[in-house]
Design a protein around this motif. Structure first.
Motif: not given
Length: 159
Positions: A151-159
């Motif tokens: 699992r990779f945690d995704l950076d959702t702030e930039g999306q």
């Protein structure tokens, strides 16, 4: 509650002994990173997929229940993205648990050992996956075989 609208899924079944199996799996990882505009490193995804597929290629022996695909060993590589995570799954036909690496503390007596004596002969690929991904685990299948996940945690702030 806001529902995530960016769920995505891509999966492919690969014949293990095909000469381009690893190449197709790596290319698909790069395409997923690009097409889905993920915040995680495409190189990290590609390396994790390569190691997991390589493990299935080198270590997985079918349980004998799945030989209906033309007698060829097969693996399934799946990518699932939700709003905060990317899951990569490599499923094979062997229910034997993977050998996840376990570390030991380095003491003064170990520092005199040769480098080859310190590294185990198994688990190096999964060690790399553990370093690059945010989580690694496996699960057996009820009908035989298993899946190894990262699992990779995704950076959702930039999306």
């Amino acid at each position: 509650m806001k529902l995530a609208t960016s769920e995505r899924f891509r999966s492919l079944v690969l014949v293990v002994n095909s000469p381009d199996t690893a190449q197709v799996a790596r290319r698909t990882a790069r395409e997923v990173a690009r097409d889905w505009r993920l915040s995680t490193s495409p190189q990290d995804m590609e390396l994790c997929v390569s190691e997991l597929v390589g493990n299935a290629f080198h270590h997985a022996t079918p349980d004998g229940r799945f030989m209906d695909f033309g007698g060829e060993r097969r693996i399934t590589v799946s990518f699932r993205a939700w709003s905060r995570w990317l899951f990569i799954e490599v499923a094979d036909e062997d229910s034997t648990p993977p050998m996840l690496p376990v570390g030991e503390l380095m003491g003064p007596n170990l520092s005199r050992l040769d480098e080859d004596e310190l590294l185990p002969t198994y688990g190096r690929g999964l060690f790399l996956v553990q370093l690059l991904a945010d989580a690694v685990w496996w699960a057996p299948h009820d009908s035989g075989g298993k899946s190894v996940f990262c699992r990779f945690d995704l950076d959702t702030e930039g999306q």
